[in-house]
Design a protein around this motif. Structure first.
Motif, PDB file in Angstrom:
ATOM      1  N   MET A 343       0.821  -1.205   0.000  1.00 17.98           N
ATOM      2  CA  MET A 343       0.000   0.000   0.000  1.00 17.98           C
ATOM      3  C   MET A 343       0.864   1.267   0.000  1.00 17.98           C
ATOM      4  O   MET A 343       0.420   2.339  -0.402  1.00 17.98           O
ATOM      5  CB  MET A 343      -0.926   0.002   1.217  1.00 17.98           C
ATOM      6  N   ASP A 344       2.090   1.119   0.463  1.00 18.59           N
ATOM      7  CA  ASP A 344       3.045   2.227   0.534  1.00 18.59           C
ATOM      8  C   ASP A 344       4.201   1.866  -0.398  1.00 18.59           C
ATOM      9  O   ASP A 344       5.050   1.048  -0.057  1.00 18.59           O
ATOM     10  CB  ASP A 344       3.525   2.385   1.984  1.00 18.59           C
ATOM     11  N   LYS A 345       4.211   2.437  -1.592  1.00 13.14           N
ATOM     12  CA  LYS A 345       5.272   2.101  -2.544  1.00 13.14           C
ATOM     13  C   LYS A 345       5.655   3.316  -3.376  1.00 13.14           C
ATOM     14  O   LYS A 345       4.801   4.127  -3.747  1.00 13.14           O
ATOM     15  CB  LYS A 345       4.864   0.934  -3.443  1.00 13.14           C
ATOM     16  N   THR A 346       6.950   3.421  -3.627  1.00 15.91           N
ATOM     17  CA  THR A 346       7.520   4.561  -4.339  1.00 15.91           C
ATOM     18  C   THR A 346       8.492   4.052  -5.391  1.00 15.91           C
ATOM     19  O   THR A 346       9.318   3.172  -5.106  1.00 15.91           O
ATOM     20  CB  THR A 346       8.279   5.490  -3.379  1.00 15.91           C
ATOM     21  N   LEU A 347       8.407   4.596  -6.587  1.00 18.10           N
ATOM     22  CA  LEU A 347       9.348   4.283  -7.656  1.00 18.10           C
ATOM     23  C   LEU A 347      10.003   5.575  -8.113  1.00 18.10           C
ATOM     24  O   LEU A 347       9.307   6.548  -8.430  1.00 18.10           O
ATOM     25  CB  LEU A 347       8.627   3.619  -8.832  1.00 18.10           C
ATOM     26  N   LYS A 348      11.331   5.588  -8.143  1.00 22.71           N
ATOM     27  CA  LYS A 348      12.062   6.740  -8.659  1.00 22.71           C
ATOM     28  C   LYS A 348      12.975   6.268  -9.785  1.00 22.71           C
ATOM     29  O   LYS A 348      13.831   5.408  -9.572  1.00 22.71           O
ATOM     30  CB  LYS A 348      12.888   7.409  -7.553  1.00 22.71           C
ATOM     31  N   ILE A 349      12.772   6.826 -10.969  1.00 20.81           N
ATOM     32  CA  ILE A 349      13.622   6.544 -12.121  1.00 20.81           C
ATOM     33  C   ILE A 349      14.463   7.787 -12.387  1.00 20.81           C
ATOM     34  O   ILE A 349      13.914   8.885 -12.558  1.00 20.81           O
ATOM     35  CB  ILE A 349      12.782   6.208 -13.373  1.00 20.81           C
ATOM     36  N   TYR A 350      15.784   7.634 -12.412  1.00 14.00           N
ATOM     37  CA  TYR A 350      16.688   8.778 -12.548  1.00 14.00           C
ATOM     38  C   TYR A 350      17.128   8.914 -14.012  1.00 14.00           C
ATOM     39  O   TYR A 350      17.782   8.023 -14.557  1.00 14.00           O
ATOM     40  CB  TYR A 350      17.908   8.608 -11.636  1.00 14.00           C
ATOM     41  N   GLU A 351      16.768  10.017 -14.605  1.00 10.49           N
ATOM     42  CA  GLU A 351      17.053  10.255 -16.014  1.00 10.49           C
ATOM     43  C   GLU A 351      18.548  10.156 -16.295  1.00 10.49           C
ATOM     44  O   GLU A 351      19.369  10.769 -15.600  1.00 10.49           O
ATOM     45  CB  GLU A 351      16.539  11.642 -16.432  1.00 10.49           C
ATOM     46  N   GLY A 352      18.915   9.365 -17.303  1.00 10.98           N
ATOM     47  CA  GLY A 352      20.312   9.215 -17.699  1.00 10.98           C
ATOM     48  C   GLY A 352      21.126   8.299 -16.825  1.00 10.98           C
ATOM     49  O   GLY A 352      22.295   8.028 -17.115  1.00 10.98           O
ATOM     50  N   GLY A 353      20.539   7.801 -15.730  1.00 12.84           N
ATOM     51  CA  GLY A 353      21.300   7.004 -14.770  1.00 12.84           C
ATOM     52  C   GLY A 353      21.638   5.620 -15.285  1.00 12.84           C
ATOM     53  O   GLY A 353      20.833   4.985 -15.976  1.00 12.84           O
ATOM     54  N   TYR A 354      22.837   5.140 -14.937  1.00 10.23           N
ATOM     55  CA  TYR A 354      23.279   3.795 -15.287  1.00 10.23           C
ATOM     56  C   TYR A 354      22.918   2.840 -14.139  1.00 10.23           C
ATOM     57  O   TYR A 354      22.130   3.166 -13.265  1.00 10.23           O
ATOM     58  CB  TYR A 354      24.780   3.790 -15.557  1.00 10.23           C
ATOM     59  N   HIS A 355      23.548   1.675 -14.143  1.00  6.92           N
ATOM     60  CA  HIS A 355      23.244   0.658 -13.135  1.00  6.92           C
ATOM     61  C   HIS A 355      23.715   1.076 -11.741  1.00  6.92           C
ATOM     62  O   HIS A 355      23.029   0.841 -10.749  1.00  6.92           O
ATOM     63  CB  HIS A 355      23.907  -0.663 -13.541  1.00  6.92           C
ATOM     64  N   GLY A 356      24.892   1.710 -11.667  1.00 12.37           N
ATOM     65  CA  GLY A 356      25.482   2.035 -10.368  1.00 12.37           C
ATOM     66  C   GLY A 356      25.111   3.421  -9.883  1.00 12.37           C
ATOM     67  O   GLY A 356      25.996   4.278  -9.692  1.00 12.37           O
ATOM     68  N   ILE A 357      23.830   3.660  -9.629  1.00 13.00           N
ATOM     69  CA  ILE A 357      23.420   5.017  -9.229  1.00 13.00           C
ATOM     70  C   ILE A 357      23.877   5.368  -7.821  1.00 13.00           C
ATOM     71  O   ILE A 357      23.872   6.539  -7.445  1.00 13.00           O
ATOM     72  CB  ILE A 357      21.895   5.205  -9.347  1.00 13.00           C
ATOM     73  N   LEU A 358      24.297   4.383  -7.034  1.00  7.95           N
ATOM     74  CA  LEU A 358      24.797   4.671  -5.688  1.00  7.95           C
ATOM     75  C   LEU A 358      26.239   5.140  -5.687  1.00  7.95           C
ATOM     76  O   LEU A 358      26.691   5.755  -4.721  1.00  7.95           O
ATOM     77  CB  LEU A 358      24.685   3.426  -4.804  1.00  7.95           C
ATOM     78  N   GLU A 359      26.995   4.822  -6.759  1.00  8.23           N
ATOM     79  CA  GLU A 359      28.429   5.081  -6.731  1.00  8.23           C
ATOM     80  C   GLU A 359      29.046   5.522  -8.053  1.00  8.23           C
ATOM     81  O   GLU A 359      30.148   6.054  -8.055  1.00  8.23           O
ATOM     82  CB  GLU A 359      29.194   3.847  -6.239  1.00  8.23           C
ATOM     83  N   GLY A 360      28.367   5.355  -9.184  1.00  7.27           N
ATOM     84  CA  GLY A 360      29.000   5.599 -10.473  1.00  7.27           C
ATOM     85  C   GLY A 360      28.520   6.814 -11.234  1.00  7.27           C
ATOM     86  O   GLY A 360      28.947   7.059 -12.362  1.00  7.27           O
ATOM     87  N   GLU A 361      27.662   7.618 -10.627  1.00 10.79           N
ATOM     88  CA  GLU A 361      27.083   8.789 -11.289  1.00 10.79           C
ATOM     89  C   GLU A 361      27.859  10.060 -10.914  1.00 10.79           C
ATOM     90  O   GLU A 361      28.742  10.027 -10.056  1.00 10.79           O
ATOM     91  CB  GLU A 361      25.624   8.928 -10.854  1.00 10.79           C
ATOM     92  N   PRO A 362      27.523  11.183 -11.530  1.00 12.92           N
ATOM     93  CA  PRO A 362      28.094  12.461 -11.064  1.00 12.92           C
ATOM     94  C   PRO A 362      27.790  12.675  -9.584  1.00 12.92           C
ATOM     95  O   PRO A 362      26.795  12.164  -9.054  1.00 12.92           O
ATOM     96  CB  PRO A 362      27.365  13.501 -11.938  1.00 12.92           C
ATOM     97  N   ASP A 363      28.644  13.440  -8.915  1.00 11.07           N
ATOM     98  CA  ASP A 363      28.529  13.616  -7.461  1.00 11.07           C
ATOM     99  C   ASP A 363      27.141  14.082  -7.043  1.00 11.07           C
ATOM    100  O   ASP A 363      26.589  13.603  -6.044  1.00 11.07           O
ATOM    101  CB  ASP A 363      29.578  14.626  -6.971  1.00 11.07           C
ATOM    102  N   GLU A 364      26.567  15.025  -7.800  1.00 13.82           N
ATOM    103  CA  GLU A 364      25.261  15.574  -7.425  1.00 13.82           C
ATOM    104  C   GLU A 364      24.186  14.488  -7.456  1.00 13.82           C
ATOM    105  O   GLU A 364      23.289  14.457  -6.605  1.00 13.82           O
ATOM    106  CB  GLU A 364      24.874  16.726  -8.359  1.00 13.82           C
ATOM    107  N   ARG A 365      24.260  13.603  -8.449  1.00 15.35           N
ATOM    108  CA  ARG A 365      23.280  12.532  -8.549  1.00 15.35           C
ATOM    109  C   ARG A 365      23.449  11.538  -7.401  1.00 15.35           C
ATOM    110  O   ARG A 365      22.466  11.091  -6.800  1.00 15.35           O
ATOM    111  CB  ARG A 365      23.421  11.841  -9.908  1.00 15.35           C
ATOM    112  N   ILE A 366      24.695  11.154  -7.102  1.00 14.27           N
ATOM    113  CA  ILE A 366      24.937  10.228  -5.995  1.00 14.27           C
ATOM    114  C   ILE A 366      24.361  10.802  -4.707  1.00 14.27           C
ATOM    115  O   ILE A 366      23.662  10.113  -3.955  1.00 14.27           O
ATOM    116  CB  ILE A 366      26.445   9.952  -5.835  1.00 14.27           C
ATOM    117  N   SER A 367      24.624  12.078  -4.458  1.00 14.34           N
ATOM    118  CA  SER A 367      24.105  12.719  -3.246  1.00 14.34           C
ATOM    119  C   SER A 367      22.582  12.724  -3.240  1.00 14.34           C
ATOM    120  O   SER A 367      21.952  12.469  -2.205  1.00 14.34           O
ATOM    121  CB  SER A 367      24.639  14.151  -3.158  1.00 14.34           C
ATOM    122  N   ALA A 368      21.962  12.968  -4.395  1.00 16.61           N
ATOM    123  CA  ALA A 368      20.506  13.003  -4.478  1.00 16.61           C
ATOM    124  C   ALA A 368      19.899  11.640  -4.197  1.00 16.61           C
ATOM    125  O   ALA A 368      18.879  11.533  -3.496  1.00 16.61           O
ATOM    126  CB  ALA A 368      20.074  13.497  -5.858  1.00 16.61           C
TER     127      ALA A 368
END
Length: 383
Positions: A343-368
């Motif tokens: 009943m409580d579910k959230t989906l976030k798709i990050y534009e332009g993001g690759y597989h490693g969104i926790l560590e492989g993106e630009p700094d601003e994206r990783i922080s976001a």
């Protein structure tokens, strides 16, 4: 409920395999033996480090003692790398590392990150790492930031991965692996410091499949699930042709530990930023060889099992995925979001993001991405 990005759903059917005639499989088996390495691929020299460290890095990592020796040699260097996760990691975090034997007799590496003294603990987060990763290295910086926000963070290296015992990269049974995770985290949840707090399971890539299966086995044991690029179905482009898969299915029973699954270097698909991609080689205990036959078939089987049970996912759910992920398909995360009964579910798709969104993106994206995780946790722990 929140749906940050909506995309058109296109979801392919599963592949179904039938055994090949023995005389055909024998011919293909012989061909594979002659053309595909059964051992580790040759390791590249790591630029900018001493010959001594390169010699240590080139050790055979099949067994835990070698992996632990390599990690010990590289730990100080890893913390000095020029990466956002290391440069901004809070320092006043209480960390603990230890080993303990599981019920199958394997020595498992465990680690925790706790807020600095005086900071109230809001909840506990239990991490499941990906197939080509460990519970340290990049996750060290992620865990420190989450811990600094008031959470106890716990992680383990799965059997056969990182510093835990077991043949490197070998998963003889995915269900056993899930049971190992449940067993260890059940012990942690009984600790006095987190016993009465909200508990969340957090899985990245293959770890997302483990987190989902842990929830499906024990639906009431978690107050929420966080999934980053979850492996609910392997992207069609990552799979060998069907004819090859049929052969691999047979060979996985004959030589389960052989490294015969077709190998692809995924670094360009995981790390969007080339500078961060270059640092991945310093995660020296990660598994980076061709997939072992049994492991490959277990991963495929696990995704098919999860796909058939998505409607049974019922816990509060946060799914994060890069829109340009070619390793695990973001459309499958969309499918999971739509099928889950939560009943409580959230989906976030990050534009332009690759597989490693926790560590492989630009700094601003990783922080976001990290902020999105922390904000989701904060909201559910403040109710």
């Amino acid at each position: 409920m929140e749906l940050s990005v909506t995309t058109t759903l296109r979801f392919g059917s599963q592949n179904h395999f039938s055994p090949l005639p023995l005389h055909i499989s024998t011919k293909l088996n012989n061909k594979l033996r002659n053309t595909t390495t059964l051992t580790a691929k040759k390791k590249s020299t790591i630029e900018g480090i001493s010959d001594e460290l390169n010699t240590i890095a080139s050790l055979n990592l099949d067994f835990a003692p070698s992996r632990r020796k390599v990690r010990d040699a590289f730990t100080q260097l890893q913390h000095q790398l020029d990466h956002f996760l290391f440069k901004t990691a809070p320092s006043e975090i209480i960390t603990e590392e230890w080993y303990e034997r599981n019920s199958r007799g394997l020595e498992i590496f465990c680690k925790s990150w706790m807020p600095e003294p005086g900071v109230p603990i809001k909840g506990a987060l239990f991490f499941c790492h990906g197939y080509g990763s460990t519970c340290t290295f990049f996750f060290e910086g992620i865990a420190r930031r989450i811990a600094a926000s008031g959470y106890g963070v716990y992680a383990m290296d799965f059997p056969g991965f990182g510093l835990s015992e077991g043949l490197h990269g070998y998963i003889p049974s995915f269900d056993d692996l899930v049971d190992d995770v449940i067993e260890y985290y059940t012990k942690i949840k009984a600790r006095p410091e987190v016993r009465d707090l909200p508990r969340f399971i957090f899985g990245q890539s293959m770890g997302g499949a483990i987190a989902l299966k842990a929830h499906l086995k024990e639906p009431s044991d978690w107050d929420g699930i966080i999934l980053v690029a979850p492996m609910c179905k392997i992207s069609e482009g990552m799979l060998p042709p069907n004819t090859v898969l049929k052969v691999l299915t047979l060979l996985s029973k004959m030589m389960p530990k052989a490294k015969l699954f077709p190998y692809k270097d995924l670094s360009e698909l995981i790390f969007r930023e080339p500078s961060k991609r270059k640092l991945a080689v310093y995660n020296v205990t990660s598994y980076d060889d061709p997939t072992r036959l049994r492991t490959g078939m277990e991963l495929l089987s696990a995704t098919q099992d999860i796909e058939s049970q998505l409607q049974n996912v019922s816990a509060p759910l946060l799914i994060l995925h890069g829109a340009e992920d070619k390793v695990t398909d973001p459309l499958v995360s969309q499918f999971l979001y739509e099928k889950a009964s939560s009943m409580d579910k959230t989906l976030k798709i990050y534009e332009g993001g690759y597989h490693g969104i926790l560590e492989g993106e630009p700094d601003e994206r990783i922080s976001a991405v990290h902020n999105d995780i922390i904000q989701w946790l904060d909201f559910r722990c403040s109710r």
